[in-house]
Enzyme design. Structure first.
Site, PDB file in Angstrom:
ATOM      1  N   ASP A  83      39.513  70.322  81.765  1.00  0.00           N
ATOM      2  CA  ASP A  83      39.957  68.821  82.672  1.00  0.00           C
ATOM      3  C   ASP A  83      40.916  69.686  83.731  1.00  0.00           C
ATOM      4  O   ASP A  83      41.575  70.524  83.438  1.00  0.00           O
ATOM      5  CB  ASP A  83      40.981  68.157  81.456  1.00  0.00           C
ATOM      6  CG  ASP A  83      41.287  66.978  82.002  1.00  0.00           C
ATOM      7  OD1 ASP A  83      40.676  66.375  82.999  1.00  0.00           O
ATOM      8  OD2 ASP A  83      42.512  66.727  81.539  1.00  0.00           O
ATOM      9  N   ASP A 105      38.816  69.930  90.215  1.00  0.00           N
ATOM     10  CA  ASP A 105      39.781  69.019  90.834  1.00  0.00           C
ATOM     11  C   ASP A 105      40.025  69.394  92.323  1.00  0.00           C
ATOM     12  O   ASP A 105      41.061  70.005  92.260  1.00  0.00           O
ATOM     13  CB  ASP A 105      41.084  68.559  90.020  1.00  0.00           C
ATOM     14  CG  ASP A 105      41.986  67.635  90.452  1.00  0.00           C
ATOM     15  OD1 ASP A 105      41.533  67.120  91.791  1.00  0.00           O
ATOM     16  OD2 ASP A 105      42.862  67.297  89.835  1.00  0.00           O
ATOM     17  N   GLU A 142      36.782  64.989  91.842  1.00  0.00           N
ATOM     18  CA  GLU A 142      37.624  63.847  91.918  1.00  0.00           C
ATOM     19  C   GLU A 142      37.886  63.627  93.439  1.00  0.00           C
ATOM     20  O   GLU A 142      38.026  64.780  94.423  1.00  0.00           O
ATOM     21  CB  GLU A 142      39.242  64.251  91.560  1.00  0.00           C
ATOM     22  CG  GLU A 142      40.372  63.374  91.791  1.00  0.00           C
ATOM     23  CD  GLU A 142      41.411  63.345  90.966  1.00  0.00           C
ATOM     24  OE1 GLU A 142      41.224  63.804  89.439  1.00  0.00           O
ATOM     25  OE2 GLU A 142      42.524  63.046  91.121  1.00  0.00           O
ATOM     26  N   SER A 234      45.702  56.273  79.349  1.00  0.00           N
ATOM     27  CA  SER A 234      46.512  55.873  78.125  1.00  0.00           C
ATOM     28  C   SER A 234      46.816  54.532  78.259  1.00  0.00           C
ATOM     29  O   SER A 234      47.528  53.989  79.454  1.00  0.00           O
ATOM     30  CB  SER A 234      47.585  57.021  77.846  1.00  0.00           C
ATOM     31  OG  SER A 234      46.988  58.184  77.361  1.00  0.00           O
TER      32      SER A 234
HETATM   33  P1  13P Z   1      46.996  59.894  80.271  1.00  0.00           P
HETATM   34  O1  13P Z   1      48.402  60.764  80.739  1.00  0.00           O
HETATM   35  O2  13P Z   1      47.124  58.264  80.789  1.00  0.00           O
HETATM   36  O3  13P Z   1      46.725  60.064  78.719  1.00  0.00           O
HETATM   37  O4  13P Z   1      45.853  60.521  81.134  1.00  0.00           O
HETATM   38  C1  13P Z   1      45.029  61.884  80.764  1.00  0.00           C
HETATM   39  C2  13P Z   1      44.420  62.331  81.679  1.00  0.00           C
HETATM   40  O5  13P Z   1      44.142  61.834  82.694  1.00  0.00           O
HETATM   41  C3  13P Z   1      44.022  63.614  81.508  1.00  0.00           C
HETATM   42  O6  13P Z   1      43.109  64.101  82.453  1.00  0.00           O
HETATM   43  O1  G3H Z   2      45.964  66.300  82.919  1.00  0.00           O
HETATM   44  C1  G3H Z   2      46.289  65.581  82.114  1.00  0.00           C
HETATM   45  C2  G3H Z   2      46.736  65.583  81.019  1.00  0.00           C
HETATM   46  O2  G3H Z   2      47.578  64.671  80.621  1.00  0.00           O
HETATM   47  C3  G3H Z   2      47.267  67.228  80.702  1.00  0.00           C
HETATM   48  O3  G3H Z   2      48.421  67.265  80.516  1.00  0.00           O
HETATM   49  O4  G3H Z   2      48.734  69.721  81.574  1.00  0.00           O
HETATM   50  O5  G3H Z   2      50.381  68.889  80.102  1.00  0.00           O
HETATM   51  O6  G3H Z   2      48.536  69.431  79.066  1.00  0.00           O
HETATM   52  P1  G3H Z   2      49.153  68.876  80.385  1.00  0.00           P
HETATM   53 ZN    ZN Z   3      43.811  63.635  84.524  1.00  0.00          ZN
END
Ligand code: 13P
Ligand code: G3H
Ligand code: ZN
Length: 346
Positions: A83, A105, A142, A234
């Protein structure tokens, strides 16, 4: 069953008209909770690790835990996704470790904060597509920038800023120029538990974030076969925040994305829905409750187990709401080698 290329999971979701939750993980308990929910609901699923997660747990630990999940639940189509990869090097490292999908990204620079130019985004995304497809690995890109900053990631864009939302005409060009598999769109969502700054002027009550759903509708109209990704999805359920606040937490003014808006997105081409915060809230509330009610406890399993159970409930609810439930056995999973051949023909 080996880990599945994310592209297949999204292609199948498009055929079936449903969405698939992509859940962020940092530890074993979250992975186990996701798999238990997937098993119970018979859902294909995407498990993803952010750069923050990789810093916390190290890529190899998460890779091996997700691999274990795959071995334990061979009947569940499971993709392992990076991610918010911030550079081709991070994506390459993930690919070499066996991730079946990466996000480049390119909307932000390598610092994860400064927005890139469109040309920079196209160039870096295309570079990762060329690299990843040679391994059969899926690529998410993205276009546009999400609101806010979460753990240092994000351009800090205000909730009502429309300049950084995804432009549908540019999206068409971006997909054609990069050859990506999934497009993350910016429609006014942001990471974290505070997604809305809007208040009803009369009552002072918080209002849902104003999402530009019309952009999703328009992109889907222009590119019906494009798999869109909703980040920051979320729902920040009130009952989970209430538990945190009831047991000593201080989280006033939270707001998430209503499930109905996500479901509207799914009707219009959204196939991957990113959820991290909801699991964090559920786990934190559960831990606070146990430690508050039984202060004599000191075995981490006494609070990790309720935390895992609470996360499981969130994942299960989302799998049902997004429509992926019941689809685990619809198709025969393919391998990265099979996918390599598909990309080779294009
Ligand atoms: P949330 O913070 O809304 O759970 O989003 C998570 C997200 O987009 C991770 O890439
Ligand atoms: O990218 C979005 C997620 O909510 C990840 O957050 O970098 O704190 O793990 P984080
Ligand atoms: Zn995200």
């Amino acid at each position: 069953m080996p880990l599945v290329p994310m592209r297949q999971i999204l292609d199948e979701a498009a055929k079936g008209g449903y969405g698939v939750g992509a859940f962020n993980v940092n530890n074993m308990e979250q992975i186990q909770a996701i798999m238990e929910a997937a098993r119970e609901t018979q859902s294909p699923v995407i498990i993803q690790a952010s750069r923050g997660a990789l810093k916390y747990s190290k890529m190899i630990y998460l890779r091996n835990l997700i691999q274990a999940a795959c071995e334990e639940c061979p009947e569940i189509p499971l993709a392992m996704h990076l991610d918010h990869g911030n550079s081709p090097e991070t994506c390459k490292q993930a690919i070499e470790l066996g991730f079946t999908s990466v996000m480049m990204d390119g909307s932000l620079g390598t610092d994860g904060k400064t927005p890139n130019s469109y040309e920079q985004n196209v160039a870096v995304t295309r570079e990762v597509v060329e690299l990843a497809h040679a391994y059969g690995v899926t690529v998410e890109g993205e276009l546009g920038c999400l609101g806010g900053i979460e753990d240092g990631h994000g351009a800090g864009i205000a909730a009502d800023d429309t300049d950084h939302l995804t432009d549908p005409a540019q999206a068409e060009d971006f997909v054609a120029q990069t050859g990506l598999d999934a497009l993350a769109v910016a429609i006014g969502t942001s990471h974290g538990a505070y997604k809305s700054m809007r208040k009803d002027p009369k009552t002072g009550q918080m209002l849902p974030p104003a999402l530009a759903m019309d952009r999703i509708h328009e992109i889907h109209k222009r590119m019906p076969n494009c798999h869109m990704v909703m980040h920051g999805s979320s729902s920040v359920p009130k009952h989970l925040v209430d538990i945190i606040n009831q047991y000593g937490g201080k989280m006033p003014g939270t707001y998430g994305i209503p499930i109905e808006q996500i479901q509207d997105g799914i009707k219009h081409g959204v196939r991957k829905i990113n959820v991290d915060t909801d699991s964090r809230l559920a786990m934190t509330g559960a831990v606070r409750k146990v430690l508050f009610e039984t202060p004599e406890k000191f075995d981490p399993r006494d609070w990790l187990k309720p935390a895992r159970d609470a996360a499981y409930q969130v994942y299960k609810d989302r799998m049902i709401a997004f429509g992926q439930a019941g689809h685990a056995k619809d198709y025969k999973p393919i391998t990265l080698d099979d996918m390599k051949k598909v990309y080779g023909k294009k």
